[in-house]
Write a protein that holds these residues in place. Structure first.
Motif, PDB file in Angstrom:
ATOM      1  N   ILE A   6       2.149   2.175 -11.785  1.00 55.72           N
ATOM      2  CA  ILE A   6       2.843   2.015 -10.469  1.00 55.72           C
ATOM      3  C   ILE A   6       4.016   2.619 -10.027  1.00 55.72           C
ATOM      4  O   ILE A   6       4.199   3.204  -9.130  1.00 55.72           O
ATOM      5  CB  ILE A   6       3.067   0.474 -10.194  1.00 55.72           C
ATOM      6  N   SER A   7       5.229   2.638 -11.090  1.00 57.83           N
ATOM      7  CA  SER A   7       6.182   3.332 -11.020  1.00 57.83           C
ATOM      8  C   SER A   7       5.884   4.794 -10.975  1.00 57.83           C
ATOM      9  O   SER A   7       6.694   5.625 -10.141  1.00 57.83           O
ATOM     10  CB  SER A   7       7.144   2.979 -11.972  1.00 57.83           C
ATOM     11  N   GLU A   8       5.251   5.429 -11.474  1.00 59.18           N
ATOM     12  CA  GLU A   8       4.895   6.816 -11.290  1.00 59.18           C
ATOM     13  C   GLU A   8       4.431   7.308  -9.871  1.00 59.18           C
ATOM     14  O   GLU A   8       4.836   8.331  -9.485  1.00 59.18           O
ATOM     15  CB  GLU A   8       3.666   7.363 -12.306  1.00 59.18           C
ATOM     16  N   VAL A   9       3.655   6.293  -9.315  1.00 55.78           N
ATOM     17  CA  VAL A   9       2.843   6.602  -7.935  1.00 55.78           C
ATOM     18  C   VAL A   9       4.330   6.520  -6.963  1.00 55.78           C
ATOM     19  O   VAL A   9       4.285   7.548  -6.161  1.00 55.78           O
ATOM     20  CB  VAL A   9       1.991   5.514  -7.655  1.00 55.78           C
ATOM     21  N   VAL A  10       5.293   5.852  -7.068  1.00 54.07           N
ATOM     22  CA  VAL A  10       6.372   5.681  -6.217  1.00 54.07           C
ATOM     23  C   VAL A  10       7.138   6.720  -6.499  1.00 54.07           C
ATOM     24  O   VAL A  10       7.576   7.284  -5.322  1.00 54.07           O
ATOM     25  CB  VAL A  10       7.273   4.016  -6.672  1.00 54.07           C
ATOM     26  N   VAL A  11       7.416   7.048  -7.773  1.00 55.81           N
ATOM     27  CA  VAL A  11       8.033   8.308  -7.911  1.00 55.81           C
ATOM     28  C   VAL A  11       7.646   9.528  -7.060  1.00 55.81           C
ATOM     29  O   VAL A  11       8.345  10.488  -6.587  1.00 55.81           O
ATOM     30  CB  VAL A  11       8.242   8.589  -9.324  1.00 55.81           C
ATOM     31  N   MET A  12       6.277   9.808  -7.558  1.00 58.76           N
ATOM     32  CA  MET A  12       5.707  11.124  -6.859  1.00 58.76           C
ATOM     33  C   MET A  12       5.713  10.857  -5.303  1.00 58.76           C
ATOM     34  O   MET A  12       5.936  11.909  -4.825  1.00 58.76           O
ATOM     35  CB  MET A  12       4.086  10.992  -7.252  1.00 58.76           C
ATOM     36  N   VAL A  13       5.313  10.000  -4.862  1.00 61.08           N
ATOM     37  CA  VAL A  13       5.514   9.919  -3.071  1.00 61.08           C
ATOM     38  C   VAL A  13       6.987  10.264  -2.860  1.00 61.08           C
ATOM     39  O   VAL A  13       7.243  11.003  -1.635  1.00 61.08           O
ATOM     40  CB  VAL A  13       5.198   8.494  -2.782  1.00 61.08           C
ATOM     41  N   LEU A  14       7.939   9.539  -3.301  1.00 62.16           N
ATOM     42  CA  LEU A  14       9.430  10.039  -3.040  1.00 62.16           C
ATOM     43  C   LEU A  14       9.691  11.531  -3.294  1.00 62.16           C
ATOM     44  O   LEU A  14      10.465  12.033  -2.406  1.00 62.16           O
ATOM     45  CB  LEU A  14      10.320   9.047  -3.700  1.00 62.16           C
ATOM     46  N   TYR A  15       9.201  11.883  -4.221  1.00 66.87           N
ATOM     47  CA  TYR A  15       9.403  13.472  -4.601  1.00 66.87           C
ATOM     48  C   TYR A  15       9.002  14.166  -3.481  1.00 66.87           C
ATOM     49  O   TYR A  15       9.299  15.281  -3.105  1.00 66.87           O
ATOM     50  CB  TYR A  15       8.828  13.836  -5.974  1.00 66.87           C
ATOM     51  N   LEU A  16       7.526  13.914  -3.228  1.00 65.84           N
ATOM     52  CA  LEU A  16       7.014  14.761  -2.174  1.00 65.84           C
ATOM     53  C   LEU A  16       7.727  14.522  -0.909  1.00 65.84           C
ATOM     54  O   LEU A  16       7.668  15.652  -0.137  1.00 65.84           O
ATOM     55  CB  LEU A  16       5.510  14.332  -2.030  1.00 65.84           C
ATOM     56  N   GLN A  17       8.134  13.477  -0.514  1.00 64.01           N
ATOM     57  CA  GLN A  17       8.982  13.383   0.621  1.00 64.01           C
ATOM     58  C   GLN A  17      10.156  14.421   0.637  1.00 64.01           C
ATOM     59  O   GLN A  17      10.474  14.851   1.968  1.00 64.01           O
ATOM     60  CB  GLN A  17       9.185  11.783   0.873  1.00 64.01           C
ATOM     61  N   GLN A  18      10.734  14.377  -0.163  1.00 62.41           N
ATOM     62  CA  GLN A  18      11.878  15.270  -0.282  1.00 62.41           C
ATOM     63  C   GLN A  18      11.571  16.789  -0.537  1.00 62.41           C
ATOM     64  O   GLN A  18      12.318  17.784   0.197  1.00 62.41           O
ATOM     65  CB  GLN A  18      12.789  14.728  -1.711  1.00 62.41           C
ATOM     66  N   GLY A  19      10.727  17.048  -1.381  1.00 65.67           N
ATOM     67  CA  GLY A  19      10.444  18.234  -1.718  1.00 65.67           C
ATOM     68  C   GLY A  19       9.719  19.234  -0.481  1.00 65.67           C
ATOM     69  O   GLY A  19       9.807  20.541  -0.701  1.00 65.67           O
ATOM     70  N   ARG A  20       8.961  18.348   0.168  1.00 62.00           N
ATOM     71  CA  ARG A  20       8.056  19.209   1.096  1.00 62.00           C
ATOM     72  C   ARG A  20       8.896  19.944   2.231  1.00 62.00           C
ATOM     73  O   ARG A  20       8.549  20.984   2.975  1.00 62.00           O
ATOM     74  CB  ARG A  20       7.198  18.294   2.013  1.00 62.00           C
ATOM     75  N   LYS A  21      10.255  19.685   2.453  1.00 63.65           N
ATOM     76  CA  LYS A  21      11.248  20.181   3.156  1.00 63.65           C
ATOM     77  C   LYS A  21      11.518  21.483   2.639  1.00 63.65           C
ATOM     78  O   LYS A  21      12.195  22.589   3.406  1.00 63.65           O
ATOM     79  CB  LYS A  21      12.587  19.207   3.188  1.00 63.65           C
ATOM     80  N   ILE A  22      11.308  21.898   1.422  1.00 62.01           N
ATOM     81  CA  ILE A  22      11.820  22.989   0.649  1.00 62.01           C
ATOM     82  C   ILE A  22      10.595  24.026   0.560  1.00 62.01           C
ATOM     83  O   ILE A  22      10.670  25.051   0.668  1.00 62.01           O
ATOM     84  CB  ILE A  22      12.553  22.706  -0.634  1.00 62.01           C
ATOM     85  N   PHE A  23       9.360  23.810   0.183  1.00 61.69           N
ATOM     86  CA  PHE A  23       8.312  24.539  -0.158  1.00 61.69           C
ATOM     87  C   PHE A  23       7.238  24.316   0.973  1.00 61.69           C
ATOM     88  O   PHE A  23       7.400  23.648   1.799  1.00 61.69           O
ATOM     89  CB  PHE A  23       7.695  24.234  -1.568  1.00 61.69           C
ATOM     90  N   LYS A  24       6.529  25.446   0.998  1.00 58.08           N
ATOM     91  CA  LYS A  24       5.294  25.367   1.881  1.00 58.08           C
ATOM     92  C   LYS A  24       4.000  25.857   1.176  1.00 58.08           C
ATOM     93  O   LYS A  24       3.989  26.997   0.917  1.00 58.08           O
ATOM     94  CB  LYS A  24       5.533  26.316   3.029  1.00 58.08           C
ATOM     95  N   LEU A  25       3.184  24.875   0.955  1.00 60.24           N
ATOM     96  CA  LEU A  25       2.081  25.212   0.131  1.00 60.24           C
ATOM     97  C   LEU A  25       1.007  25.942   0.738  1.00 60.24           C
ATOM     98  O   LEU A  25       0.653  25.998   2.213  1.00 60.24           O
ATOM     99  CB  LEU A  25       1.431  23.925  -0.397  1.00 60.24           C
ATOM    100  N   GLY A  26       0.197  26.854   0.144  1.00 59.77           N
ATOM    101  CA  GLY A  26      -0.881  27.415   0.727  1.00 59.77           C
ATOM    102  C   GLY A  26      -2.013  26.401   0.694  1.00 59.77           C
ATOM    103  O   GLY A  26      -1.935  25.177   0.673  1.00 59.77           O
ATOM    104  N   ASN A  27      -3.437  26.830   1.013  1.00 63.79           N
ATOM    105  CA  ASN A  27      -4.314  25.896   0.903  1.00 63.79           C
ATOM    106  C   ASN A  27      -4.999  25.514  -0.266  1.00 63.79           C
ATOM    107  O   ASN A  27      -5.311  26.624  -1.287  1.00 63.79           O
ATOM    108  CB  ASN A  27      -5.896  26.795   1.702  1.00 63.79           C
ATOM    109  N   TYR A  28      -4.694  24.301  -0.659  1.00 59.77           N
ATOM    110  CA  TYR A  28      -5.120  23.860  -1.908  1.00 59.77           C
ATOM    111  C   TYR A  28      -6.214  22.592  -1.861  1.00 59.77           C
ATOM    112  O   TYR A  28      -6.726  22.215  -2.892  1.00 59.77           O
ATOM    113  CB  TYR A  28      -3.996  23.233  -2.661  1.00 59.77           C
TER     114      TYR A  28
END
Length: 480
Positions: free
Chosen positions: A389-411
């Motif tokens: 549960i804690s890993e899911v929370v951390v991943m979601v928060l990480y992605l919310q912050q990190g997506r402002k910096i990177f731009k992923l291709g088609n995955y």
């Protein structure tokens, strides 16, 4: 930039395989000799020491890789940065080593094995000589792999020779410490090939803010990864700690596999970001995400079918419960690497360390609350649930912050095809279980067969990453 990502990935995979092989074999031996109560006692002592080790390290293991990667082509700057970080680490190690032994003497000694805690605590002192971050920053993964192989082999031999009964927990703990000491001393000696230690033109102050920011990040990470064992040890028996310990140990082995590519790419994405090569930066992140999904999904599926029987057969029937714990923990194999790659790594190279504190801090809070609720009712299974549960929370928060910096291709197509192949793998395991049953003698064969089925389905679906590596492999064969 001259170093090959493919070669580094191979070396780092070899490094991780050694990290898996020798500890795994050693764990099998130790599990049958020490039994759950003694294993749990050592694991709990090592768990307490880990908190002080994190504090002694500050944020240098993470920060050092980035800073060394930036100046690795300038020997003078490289030597200065190394010397500054080494001195800071030495000061912090002295302080937190003293704090640990004060804690042991004043608190732990009243109810526990004082000698065990003193021996295990030597790893905090030896932290001063740990400069693995330096070689990772230089992308010296070949050296790291070779050195690791030598000392893992030595440790295994010593365990077999010195650990003979469930009373030999001090010998077992001491051997673990000696393995750390050997690695660290060898690193110091070998580092002279690349740098020289200096006290001139140093500026320790420039590192303090990012190091302490990362200290809080690493401490929060360790809290939500270590607190499971800590709380389990205080709220249940040492046997429950042992069941969770072995499941966690095996899961970390699998996690090393799925994190291999990410770890190899850290110095490279740091360099791309510094040089503003954002297209290359995003391409590498997208490729790494695809590989993580392709590697994690088949492991998770396989664990669901064979874990309890495998644990009982390998470690002993008494550890059957560890297999059920691993079935829950295996979900982290996909969740954690994605957060690690697209969250903490991206924020680290872009100098947004402060945002990491919030993400992992929330994870730590969720994990503590989850453990308080779930451990009293479900014991080691509850600790595993709280961890996921804690890993899911951390991943979601990480992605919310990190997506402002990177731009992923088609995955998305890769994820979809990996899930389809995972379903095919699961079906093949069901069929194999019906035909041959679930046993220690059959699960290796069944596991290999299932992975082959998984890869064949990906080839039939023409998954681009698999097709790329297949073409490279065929080209190599033609050249030879």
């Amino acid at each position: 930039m001259q170093k090959s990502l493919v070669k580094n990935s191979v070396f780092y995979m070899f490094y991780n395989l050694l990290n898996m092989l020798f500890p795994f074999i050693t764990s099998i031996y130790v599990a049958r000799i020490l039994l759950p109560a003694s294993v749990g006692e050592v694991a709990y002592a090592q768990n307490i020491v880990s908190y002080f080790s994190v504090l002694a390290f500050l944020g240098i293991p993470t920060y050092g890789v980035r800073e060394i990667a930036k100046v690795r082509n300038n020997k003078k700057e490289l030597s200065i940065v190394f010397s500054e970080l080494f001195i800071i680490n030495g000061i912090s190690t002295f302080f937190f080593s003293a704090a640990y032994y004060f804690f042991v003497i004043s608190v732990v000694a009243k109810n526990s094995n004082l000698l065990l805690y003193c021996v295990v605590g030597l790893t905090v002192i030896l932290n001063m000589l740990n400069i693995s971050w330096f070689f990772e920053g230089l992308e010296e993964f070949g050296y790291i792999s070779l050195r690791n192989a030598v000392f893992k082999l030595i440790m295994f031999v010593l365990v077999v020779l010195m650990v003979k009964s469930e009373n030999d927990i001090i010998q077992y703990a001491l051997i673990s410490v000696l393995g750390v000491a050997g690695n660290n001393i060898f690193n110091i000696v070998y580092s002279k090939k690349f740098i020289y230690f200096t006290t001139k033109d140093l500026n320790l102050k420039r590192h303090l803010r990012p190091i302490f920011l990362l200290l809080f990040v690493n401490l929060a990470i360790e809290i939500y990864t270590l607190v499971d064992t800590t709380m389990l040890g205080t709220m249940s028996s040492k046997e429950n700690v042992a069941y969770y310990y072995y499941a966690s140990k095996v899961n970390k082995i699998f996690l090393q596999i799925t994190n291999t590519v990410t770890m190899v790419l850290v110095p490279r994405i740091s360099l791309y970001y510094k040089e503003k090569k954002m297209e290359e930066f995003n391409i590498v992140l997208t490729k790494a995400l695809k590989i993580i999904c392709i590697m994690a999904i088949p492991i998770i599926v396989g664990v669901q079918f064979v874990a309890p029987t495998a644990f009982a057969g390998v470690f002993g029937d008494i550890y059957f419960k560890s297999g059920n714990v691993e079935k829950i923990l295996s979900l982290v194999l996909l969740i954690s690497p994605i957060g690690y790659l697209l969250g903490s790594r991206v924020m680290l190279v872009s100098n947004h360390e402060s945002k990491m504190i919030f993400c992992v801090g929330m994870g730590a809070v969720v994990n503590v609350i989850g453990n308080m609720i779930l451990i009293p009712r479900y014991l080691e299974m509850g600790a595993a649930m709280a961890s996921v549960i804690s890993e899911v929370v951390v991943m979601v928060l990480y992605l919310q912050q990190g997506r402002k910096i990177f731009k992923l291709g088609n995955y998305q197509f890769t994820v979809g095809k990996a899930l389809i192949a995972g379903i095919g793998e699961g079906v093949s395991l069901c069929v194999m279980n019906k035909l041959f049953g679930i046993s220690v003698s059959s699960f290796v064969f069944e596991g290999v067969f299932a992975i082959v089925v998984y890869l064949i389905i990906l080839l039939l679906l023409k998954e681009d990453m698999i097709m790329q590596y297949m073409k490279l492999f065929l080209m190599k064969l033609r050249m030879n």
